[in-house]
Write a protein that holds these residues in place. Sequence first.
Motif, PDB file in Angstrom:
ATOM      1  N   GLY A 111       0.810  -1.204   0.000  1.00 11.13           N
ATOM      2  CA  GLY A 111       0.000   0.000   0.000  1.00 11.13           C
ATOM      3  C   GLY A 111       0.846   1.258   0.000  1.00 11.13           C
ATOM      4  N   MET A 112       1.926   1.258   0.788  1.00  9.18           N
ATOM      5  CA  MET A 112       2.828   2.413   0.796  1.00  9.18           C
ATOM      6  C   MET A 112       3.487   2.588  -0.564  1.00  9.18           C
ATOM      7  SD  MET A 112       4.579   2.830   4.563  1.00  9.18           S
ATOM      8  CE  MET A 112       5.884   1.650   4.271  1.00  9.18           C
ATOM      9  N   THR A 113       3.821   1.482  -1.207  1.00  6.32           N
ATOM     10  CA  THR A 113       4.422   1.548  -2.535  1.00  6.32           C
ATOM     11  C   THR A 113       3.542   2.333  -3.494  1.00  6.32           C
ATOM     12  OG1 THR A 113       5.651  -0.532  -2.312  1.00  6.32           O
ATOM     13  CG2 THR A 113       5.082   0.153  -4.551  1.00  6.32           C
ATOM     14  N   ARG A 114       2.266   2.019  -3.511  1.00  3.79           N
ATOM     15  CA  ARG A 114       1.351   2.696  -4.435  1.00  3.79           C
ATOM     16  C   ARG A 114       1.225   4.185  -4.117  1.00  3.79           C
ATOM     17  NH1 ARG A 114      -1.006  -2.598  -4.176  1.00  3.79           N
ATOM     18  NH2 ARG A 114      -2.182  -2.114  -2.279  1.00  3.79           N
ATOM     19  N   THR A 115       1.158   4.499  -2.829  1.00  2.00           N
ATOM     20  CA  THR A 115       1.057   5.900  -2.431  1.00  2.00           C
ATOM     21  C   THR A 115       2.319   6.669  -2.804  1.00  2.00           C
ATOM     22  OG1 THR A 115      -0.429   5.374  -0.604  1.00  2.00           O
ATOM     23  CG2 THR A 115       0.750   7.459  -0.476  1.00  2.00           C
ATOM     24  N   TRP A 116       3.475   6.102  -2.501  1.00  2.30           N
ATOM     25  CA  TRP A 116       4.736   6.774  -2.835  1.00  2.30           C
ATOM     26  C   TRP A 116       4.880   6.945  -4.342  1.00  2.30           C
ATOM     27  CZ3 TRP A 116       8.372   3.351   0.700  1.00  2.30           C
ATOM     28  CH2 TRP A 116       8.062   3.608   2.035  1.00  2.30           C
ATOM     29  N   ALA A 117       4.472   5.941  -5.090  1.00  3.70           N
ATOM     30  CA  ALA A 117       4.565   6.030  -6.544  1.00  3.70           C
ATOM     31  C   ALA A 117       3.778   7.225  -7.068  1.00  3.70           C
ATOM     32  CB  ALA A 117       4.069   4.740  -7.188  1.00  3.70           C
ATOM     33  N   LEU A 118       2.580   7.428  -6.527  1.00  3.55           N
ATOM     34  CA  LEU A 118       1.756   8.554  -6.954  1.00  3.55           C
ATOM     35  C   LEU A 118       2.380   9.890  -6.557  1.00  3.55           C
ATOM     36  CD1 LEU A 118      -1.783   7.179  -6.032  1.00  3.55           C
ATOM     37  CD2 LEU A 118      -0.840   7.455  -8.330  1.00  3.55           C
TER      38      LEU A 118
END
Length: 240
Positions: free
Chosen positions: A150-157
Motif C-alpha cells: 500500500g505504501m508503494t502505491r502511495t509513494w509512486a503517486l
Amino acid sequence: MKTPIALVTGGSRGIGRAIVARLIEDGYQVVNFSRGAPEALLPGETFRSVDLGDAAATIAAARELAAERSVLHLVNNAGMIQVANLEDVTQEQMARTLALNLTAPLLLLQALLPGMRAARYGRVVNIGSRAGLGKGGRTVYGASKAGLAGMTRTWALELAGDGITVNTVAPGPVATELFNQSNPPGAPKTVALEASIPAGRVGRPEEVAHAVAMFLDPRAGFTTGQLLYVCGGVSVGLAG
C-alpha cells in the motif's frame, strides 16, 4: 557516467545477498545496511551495521549516508517474520515487525528523498511477500507486507512527477538458507510444497534479484506503483 550507488537493506544473506551480488554484477556500487556482516564483502560493496528496527539508529545511518554519497537507488529488503496463530499474536510482535518491515523503509526513503528529487531521478524497490495475500499464522507478517504494498502505491503517486519510481517485488517460496533449514530438500514436507507450486519447484534468490534489477534499471521509468509476484505461479489462485 558516474557509477550508480544502491542502498540494499538486509543484504548479508538470503535474497538480500543475491540482490547485492546481482547489482554489483550490473555495475552498481552497493551499500549494505544489515545488523550482521556478510561472510565476505564483494568488490564494490560497503557494509554498515545498522539495527533497522531502531528508528533513531536508522535515521542517523541514512542521513549520514545521504550526506556522503548520492544514493538514487533503494532496495528495502530487510524484514522479519514471526509465525503465530491469531490468538497468540502479541502487541510486542506487532510493534517489532512493523518497526522493521514498515517503518524502516519509510525512514530510509525520507532520508534519501532530497537527493533523488534534486537529481530528478530515483528508483525504489520494496520486497514484499505472497503472504500479503493471506496465509495461516501470518497475521503480523502478512499485515506488514500488505502495508508495504500500500505504501508503494502511495509513494509512486506522490513521486512520479519527480522522476522517481517505486515498485514492490513479492517473492513466494524461495530456497534461502533459512528456508532450506525448515524445508530440507527431498523431505516429504518439501516435496509436498513443491507439488503445490505451479512451476513445480521453489524459487531461487537470484530470480528475485533479477526482478529487482529490472525495476532499478534506468529504462524502467514508466513502470511505477506495481507489485510483481515472483512465486512460480502460487499467487495466481492457490492458497498453499
